[in-house]
Design a protein around this motif. Structure first.
Motif, PDB file in Angstrom:
ATOM      1  N   VAL A  20       0.869  -1.174   0.000  1.00 49.21           N
ATOM      2  CA  VAL A  20       0.000   0.000   0.000  1.00 49.21           C
ATOM      3  C   VAL A  20       0.904   1.220   0.000  1.00 49.21           C
ATOM      4  N   ASN A  21       0.695   2.121  -0.977  1.00 49.53           N
ATOM      5  CA  ASN A  21       1.615   3.235  -1.154  1.00 49.53           C
ATOM      6  C   ASN A  21       0.863   4.573  -1.196  1.00 49.53           C
ATOM      7  N   TYR A  22       1.466   5.573  -0.562  1.00 50.46           N
ATOM      8  CA  TYR A  22       0.925   6.935  -0.619  1.00 50.46           C
ATOM      9  C   TYR A  22       2.066   7.875  -0.995  1.00 50.46           C
ATOM     10  N   GLU A  23       1.877   8.665  -2.065  1.00 54.04           N
ATOM     11  CA  GLU A  23       2.935   9.559  -2.554  1.00 54.04           C
ATOM     12  C   GLU A  23       2.314  10.905  -2.916  1.00 54.04           C
ATOM     13  N   ARG A  24       2.962  11.992  -2.473  1.00 55.26           N
ATOM     14  CA  ARG A  24       2.409  13.315  -2.756  1.00 55.26           C
ATOM     15  C   ARG A  24       3.495  14.375  -2.627  1.00 55.26           C
ATOM     16  N   ASP A  25       3.357  15.445  -3.400  1.00 52.80           N
ATOM     17  CA  ASP A  25       4.226  16.619  -3.322  1.00 52.80           C
ATOM     18  C   ASP A  25       3.475  17.749  -2.628  1.00 52.80           C
ATOM     19  N   PHE A  26       4.163  18.429  -1.689  1.00 55.88           N
ATOM     20  CA  PHE A  26       3.635  19.606  -0.994  1.00 55.88           C
ATOM     21  C   PHE A  26       4.616  20.744  -1.226  1.00 55.88           C
ATOM     22  N   GLY A  27       4.432  21.475  -2.291  1.00 56.24           N
ATOM     23  CA  GLY A  27       5.386  22.529  -2.616  1.00 56.24           C
ATOM     24  C   GLY A  27       6.743  21.928  -2.919  1.00 56.24           C
ATOM     25  N   LYS A  28       7.734  22.276  -2.130  1.00 55.94           N
ATOM     26  CA  LYS A  28       9.077  21.730  -2.302  1.00 55.94           C
ATOM     27  C   LYS A  28       9.281  20.411  -1.559  1.00 55.94           C
ATOM     28  N   HIS A  29       8.273  19.976  -0.861  1.00 56.75           N
ATOM     29  CA  HIS A  29       8.362  18.732  -0.103  1.00 56.75           C
ATOM     30  C   HIS A  29       7.838  17.564  -0.942  1.00 56.75           C
ATOM     31  N   HIS A  30       8.533  16.439  -0.843  1.00 54.22           N
ATOM     32  CA  HIS A  30       8.069  15.217  -1.499  1.00 54.22           C
ATOM     33  C   HIS A  30       8.017  14.116  -0.450  1.00 54.22           C
ATOM     34  N   LEU A  31       6.884  13.432  -0.367  1.00 43.24           N
ATOM     35  CA  LEU A  31       6.678  12.393   0.637  1.00 43.24           C
ATOM     36  C   LEU A  31       6.220  11.106  -0.045  1.00 43.24           C
ATOM     37  N   ASP A  32       6.840  10.013   0.367  1.00 49.87           N
ATOM     38  CA  ASP A  32       6.480   8.696  -0.164  1.00 49.87           C
ATOM     39  C   ASP A  32       6.436   7.729   1.017  1.00 49.87           C
ATOM     40  N   VAL A  33       5.250   7.187   1.316  1.00 46.92           N
ATOM     41  CA  VAL A  33       5.058   6.278   2.443  1.00 46.92           C
ATOM     42  C   VAL A  33       4.487   4.971   1.913  1.00 46.92           C
ATOM     43  N   ALA A  34       5.012   3.857   2.412  1.00 44.49           N
ATOM     44  CA  ALA A  34       4.547   2.558   1.936  1.00 44.49           C
ATOM     45  C   ALA A  34       4.503   1.560   3.080  1.00 44.49           C
ATOM     46  N   GLY A  35       3.531   0.669   3.018  1.00 44.33           N
ATOM     47  CA  GLY A  35       3.450  -0.476   3.908  1.00 44.33           C
ATOM     48  C   GLY A  35       3.479  -1.742   3.075  1.00 44.33           C
ATOM     49  N   ILE A  36       4.302  -2.709   3.477  1.00 39.82           N
ATOM     50  CA  ILE A  36       4.514  -3.916   2.666  1.00 39.82           C
ATOM     51  C   ILE A  36       4.320  -5.148   3.535  1.00 39.82           C
ATOM     52  N   TYR A  37       3.618  -6.119   2.989  1.00 42.96           N
ATOM     53  CA  TYR A  37       3.456  -7.422   3.643  1.00 42.96           C
ATOM     54  C   TYR A  37       4.026  -8.493   2.722  1.00 42.96           C
ATOM     55  N   SER A  38       4.842  -9.361   3.285  1.00 41.07           N
ATOM     56  CA  SER A  38       5.475 -10.408   2.488  1.00 41.07           C
ATOM     57  C   SER A  38       5.478 -11.707   3.279  1.00 41.07           C
ATOM     58  N   GLN A  39       5.132 -12.796   2.611  1.00 46.71           N
ATOM     59  CA  GLN A  39       5.098 -14.105   3.264  1.00 46.71           C
ATOM     60  C   GLN A  39       5.487 -15.169   2.264  1.00 46.71           C
TER      61      GLN A  39
END
Length: 498
Positions: A20-39
């Motif tokens: 599950v990934n969330y990515e966004r730019d806020f002006g000069k800020h860049h944020l990328d957050v992810a949650g990963i499940y592996s089995q």
């Protein structure tokens, strides 16, 4: 006629992965957050034949104005090989970087194209040396007993002790690096690292006495540290119809055993602790005995140590160093010496040039600070055993009255445990420099290629592993155990794009 059938082998694999990934730019800020499940699960035929893992991972990446960067990763990982109720461990990592060349005040330096500073620290895990149920004791068959007549009955014996304090290997990794680009053609990258690997599985026999009469299992207290660095340099330039490039890299990596759970040794030089993995443990050869080392009756002169491996020594036998000074050569004179079989230095360089439609490229690769064993019987252990010939290499380098400074001991058809002990005599400098690839090419002019409906056409002649500069000479230093050597090969080809 008979017929039998059965299931001899089976493996079933199941893997699940999701993100599950969330990515966004806020002006000069860049944020990328992810949650990963592996089995993953691998089930083999038979009891206790299943291996499985499960990971929960979180990743956060942040950058500001393409100048300041940060990454944070955290993994909560579990393994089936770990004991019940204690299967998971946490493995975090963080890295930061500063692209200084993007700062406003750095624009005044016109020669500077790029400058980046970065650092990272993290923890990794490894369960490959563990196995299922190693924390449990298993009893098994023991001695057989005769109760009546000649009939024997099998007994039951107590198994080995279970392993306690089971831990996966953990490696703590730290790195610092600098990337630089100047003058529109010169690039450089420098890295330094320090790693500390802990919880290495070790047999506990060196810590606990065998008087207990049972297998004592494993400990998870082994520790090794690794440190070193790497530098990469490159330069390329275009001069009208002529262009060229040259680039190279040099790396140094040293490891040191911090703890290996050794048993007691009477002398400090016998311990592996403080030395490198794969380092030679054996006697120190100091040349060969000469005639002047013996009296008229063929006995060693007073003051020279006697051998416990052979009752009678002769001129041409190996002379070893008596490390403990007790007047005899035995197992207490073995020590860790020379370089490891793992190279400490890796290096390589590539160069090439293009003029009009012609091009040439070459790639060299080498290693240094490395030792290799020459205890290959077919070449270095002649005649003995009635099943060995004598190699031309040994024959030309053996000891004789006329060659007192020879490389190898005298020839004999008799057993000689003294000469063929593990020692520095049977170790060779394993450094080498090889020409891995040399290529000459010709690019068909565009007007001819387009007439044949091709966007690009290149003819080439390539040679691989063309020569090696090394100290071994008679063999490939990469394959000292009679495996298939690096083959020299030539290719003629054409590369076409439509």
């Amino acid at each position: 006629m008979s017929f039998t059938s059965g299931l001899q082998a089976q493996v079933m694999r199941t893997y699940i992965w999701g993100k599950v990934n969330y990515e966004r730019d806020f002006g000069k800020h860049h944020l990328d957050v992810a949650g990963i499940y592996s089995q993953g699960r691998r089930k083999y035929l038979g009891a206790n034949g299943t291996n499985a893992f499960r990971d929960y991972m979180a990743h956060l990446s942040y950058s500001y104005d393409n100048r300041y960067l940060a990454d944070v990763v955290c993994s909560y990982s579990g393994s089936l090989k770990m004991p019940v109720g204690d299967k998971y461990r946490v493995y975090p990592a963080v890295s930061v970087a500063w692209i200084a060349s993007n700062e406003e005040f750095m624009h005044r330096f016109s020669v500077l194209d790029y400058l980046k500073l970065r650092a990272s620290f993290g923890v990794t895990g490894n369960d490959s040396r563990l196995f299922y149920d190693m924390d449990k004791q298993f009893n098994g068959p023991g001695q057989e007993y005769i109760f009546v007549g000649t009939t024997s009955t099998g007994g039951l014996a107590q198994g080995g002790f279970p392993s306690k304090g089971i831990e996966p290997e953990k490696e703590y990794k730290a790195n610092f690096g600098v990337e630089v680009g100047i003058w529109k053609g010169l690039s450089m990258q420098v890295d330094a690292f320090y790693n500390r690997r802990k919880n290495i599985r070790q047999y506990a026999g060196g810590v606990y006495s065998s008087v207990v009469g049972r297998d004592v299992g494993s400990l998870f207290t082994g520790e090794v540290k690794n440190y070193g660095g790497e530098i990469t340099l490159g330069w390329q330039q275009q001069l009208d119809k002529f262009s060229y490039f040259i680039k190279g890299n040099f790396s140094y990596a040293k490891n040191e055993i911090v703890n290996i759970n050794e048993e007691y040794h009477p002398y400090k030089y016998m311990y592996a602790t403080g030395n490198s993995i794969g380092q030679l443990y054996g006697l120190m050869a100091e040349g060969l005995y000469q005639k002047e080392d013996f009296d008229a009756q063929g006995n060693l002169l007073p003051g020279l140590p006697v051998s416990t491996y052979e009752s009678e020594l002769r001129p041409g036998d190996v002379k070893y160093k008596d490390l403990n000074g007790d007047g005899k050569i035995d197992d207490y004179d073995h020590c860790h010496q020379q370089y490891s079989t793992l190279p400490e230095i890796y290096y390589g360089f590539s160069l090439g040039a293009d003029y009009r439609n012609w091009g040439i490229k070459a790639h060299f690769q080498g290693v240094a600070h490395r030792s290799v064993s020459t205890m290959l019987a077919s070449i270095y252990h002649p005649l003995y055993g009635n099943d060995k010939n004598v190699s031309e290499h040994y024959l030309e380098n053996r000891w004789t009255d006329a060659t007192p400074d020879a490389r190898y001991p005298r020839l004999t058809t008799l057993s000689n445990n003294h000469n063929f002990q593990t020692s520095s005599l049977w170790m060779e400098k394993g450094d080498y420099l090889k020409l891995r690839v040399l290529e000459l090419s010709y690019k068909l002019p565009t007007r001819f290629a387009e007439k044949m409906r091709m966007s690009d056409c290149r003819l080439f002649l390539k040679g691989m592993n063309l020569f090696s500069i090394d100290h071994v000479g008679i063999m490939d230093p990469e394959q000292m155990d009679m495996e298939y050597p690096s083959s020299r090969s030539y290719l003629i080809g054409i590369n076409v794009l439509f």
